[in-house]
Design a protein around this motif. Sequence first.
Motif, PDB file in Angstrom:
ATOM      1  N   ASN A   1     -11.174  -0.150   2.187  1.00 49.28           N
ATOM      2  CA  ASN A   1     -11.025   0.160   3.607  1.00 49.28           C
ATOM      3  C   ASN A   1     -10.369  -0.997   4.335  1.00 49.28           C
ATOM      4  O   ASN A   1     -11.087  -1.852   4.818  1.00 49.28           O
ATOM      5  CB  ASN A   1     -12.375   0.515   4.220  1.00 49.28           C
ATOM      6  CG  ASN A   1     -13.490  -0.396   3.718  1.00 49.28           C
ATOM      7  OD1 ASN A   1     -13.279  -1.249   2.860  1.00 49.28           O
ATOM      8  ND2 ASN A   1     -14.658  -0.259   4.281  1.00 49.28           N
ATOM      9  N   PRO A   2      -9.057  -1.067   4.376  1.00 49.94           N
ATOM     10  CA  PRO A   2      -8.105  -0.083   3.855  1.00 49.94           C
ATOM     11  C   PRO A   2      -7.653  -0.406   2.433  1.00 49.94           C
ATOM     12  O   PRO A   2      -7.755  -1.525   2.002  1.00 49.94           O
ATOM     13  CB  PRO A   2      -6.913  -0.239   4.803  1.00 49.94           C
ATOM     14  CG  PRO A   2      -6.928  -1.715   5.122  1.00 49.94           C
ATOM     15  CD  PRO A   2      -8.384  -2.121   5.154  1.00 49.94           C
ATOM     16  N   ARG A   3      -7.104   0.625   1.755  1.00 49.10           N
ATOM     17  CA  ARG A   3      -6.490   0.425   0.444  1.00 49.10           C
ATOM     18  C   ARG A   3      -5.091  -0.172   0.635  1.00 49.10           C
ATOM     19  O   ARG A   3      -4.486  -0.046   1.702  1.00 49.10           O
ATOM     20  CB  ARG A   3      -6.361   1.761  -0.306  1.00 49.10           C
ATOM     21  CG  ARG A   3      -7.669   2.479  -0.577  1.00 49.10           C
ATOM     22  CD  ARG A   3      -7.403   3.737  -1.427  1.00 49.10           C
ATOM     23  NE  ARG A   3      -6.299   4.540  -0.889  1.00 49.10           N
ATOM     24  CZ  ARG A   3      -6.458   5.521  -0.008  1.00 49.10           C
ATOM     25  NH1 ARG A   3      -7.652   5.838   0.456  1.00 49.10           N
ATOM     26  NH2 ARG A   3      -5.406   6.198   0.415  1.00 49.10           N
ATOM     27  N   ALA A   4      -4.579  -0.803  -0.440  1.00 50.66           N
ATOM     28  CA  ALA A   4      -3.255  -1.438  -0.369  1.00 50.66           C
ATOM     29  C   ALA A   4      -2.168  -0.425  -0.006  1.00 50.66           C
ATOM     30  O   ALA A   4      -1.253  -0.727   0.768  1.00 50.66           O
ATOM     31  CB  ALA A   4      -2.928  -2.109  -1.703  1.00 50.66           C
ATOM     32  N   ASP A   5      -2.253   0.794  -0.559  1.00 50.94           N
ATOM     33  CA  ASP A   5      -1.201   1.778  -0.259  1.00 50.94           C
ATOM     34  C   ASP A   5      -1.215   2.170   1.221  1.00 50.94           C
ATOM     35  O   ASP A   5      -0.174   2.470   1.801  1.00 50.94           O
ATOM     36  CB  ASP A   5      -1.337   3.021  -1.159  1.00 50.94           C
ATOM     37  CG  ASP A   5      -2.634   3.777  -0.937  1.00 50.94           C
ATOM     38  OD1 ASP A   5      -3.687   3.288  -1.386  1.00 50.94           O
ATOM     39  OD2 ASP A   5      -2.588   4.849  -0.305  1.00 50.94           O
TER      40      ASP A   5
ATOM     41  N   ASP B   1       1.861   1.711   3.811  1.00 50.57           N
ATOM     42  CA  ASP B   1       2.252   2.883   4.571  1.00 50.57           C
ATOM     43  C   ASP B   1       2.309   2.576   6.067  1.00 50.57           C
ATOM     44  O   ASP B   1       3.212   3.028   6.779  1.00 50.57           O
ATOM     45  CB  ASP B   1       1.241   4.002   4.293  1.00 50.57           C
ATOM     46  CG  ASP B   1       1.877   5.370   4.427  1.00 50.57           C
ATOM     47  OD1 ASP B   1       3.095   5.461   4.170  1.00 50.57           O
ATOM     48  OD2 ASP B   1       1.168   6.313   4.809  1.00 50.57           O
ATOM     49  N   ALA B   2       1.340   1.790   6.539  1.00 51.55           N
ATOM     50  CA  ALA B   2       1.284   1.449   7.967  1.00 51.55           C
ATOM     51  C   ALA B   2       2.532   0.656   8.377  1.00 51.55           C
ATOM     52  O   ALA B   2       3.117   0.903   9.436  1.00 51.55           O
ATOM     53  CB  ALA B   2       0.013   0.640   8.260  1.00 51.55           C
TER      54      ALA B   2
END
Lengths: 118, 328
Positions: free
Chosen positions: A4-8, A12-13
């Motif tokens: 939380n959060p994942r690397a992907d 993406d952000a």
Amino acid sequence: MIENPRADELVDAVAKWIDSIRPSLPPRDAFLARVAANVLSVVKREILLGPQADAAAVERLSQLLGVSGDVNTLNAVLCERLRSGDMDAETPGLLAALKANITDQIAIDQPNYSATGS
Amino acid sequence: MEVDISEGLLALAPKLGFATVSEVQRLSAGASMETWAFVAEGPEGRQEMILRRRPGPFDEESARSTSLATEAALITAAHAAGAPVAPLVRLCQPEDGLGEAHITMRIAGETLGRKIVTDPRFEAIRPALAGQCGRILAQIHSIPPGAMPLKSADAIGELDRYETLYRSFGTERPILELAFQHLRKHAPEPMPEVLLHGDFRNGNLIINESDGVAAVLDWELSHLGDPAEDLSWLCVNSWRFGVSSKPVGGFGDYQDLLDGYAAASGIEIPLSRVRYWQALGSLKWGVMCLLMYSSYASGATTSVERPMIGRRVSETEIDLVNLLEAGL
């Protein structure tokens, strides 16, 4: 691994932010920003699909070659056998294994690349 | 040395037969070659033109590409052979003050491959393009090389050149390795050399709705070699812009290309020869992608484009596997 959060999601952000500012950039930078967003989409797919693709490639190559090792080692062994003439396009299972491996790689690099009929 | 392009063109206008020059605009941002558009105007009207110039030094002897003087000679010779080109207006001379440069007419039309294969406005002309490309290549291949300083390349020579490059990267890519070995073993019997365009593909053709191919651009990779090299480069899947079901440039079929070529040249090129060179073309493009990545990896360039193009190697690998599976 932190979820939380994942690397992907982080990647993406950033890609979404780049897309949001692209219209305000001068033409050359707008072009490079599009490339940068594409780079991040490759990174995202590699995070999501890479481990599975590597594991599958190791499985196929070790079966084909009869040796074990990581994907880089196996690719190097295969290249050596091709260079020496021990293996060629007629070798049973070779093209099928290469095709399966590269299909997984294309799914990461360029999922929309159309190769039917090539 | 910084050159003021607008000033140089303005001074040159009378020699071009015009009173003045306006709307000078840089089109490409390439480091090795600049392209400028401008409008020449006079009592007899206006003419859109293109200036191509090399800002840096150049040694034609050692370079892979030709000088702009040779390119100008090629354009003139192709024009005389009946091939559609943007006609030469002037090969710039030292006293013009523009450096190594030439000026051609600007031809109206589309060069973006993606638009050429998908835009509805080309729907009617698209089926005619492959045959037309075959005829144009026959015209180009009929050009006598004369005194033009063009280099020769055959399949084995190209494999040697690109394999040396590939080895220099120290990477292990089984499909490229297999392709080198396979193409070396299956090289076709040599044919008499002809003058090749060297980069005849969708993207280097100006297409319009009425003429189809209105001009063939970018002559700098011209050399002497196997006619199938030119016919096949147009068919490499990387230049089909997503329409892989149409092997010729994403717009046509092999047979139309080969029939057009045979009708205009009297020479029948077997499809198998084109497919061999097409695989060699994919392999060359794959190595070029690795080369562009290596210029980033070495720190020579920093643009984000360069590492990204390294991820295009896999497209050439899947195309090579498909070609090998089909027995080329």
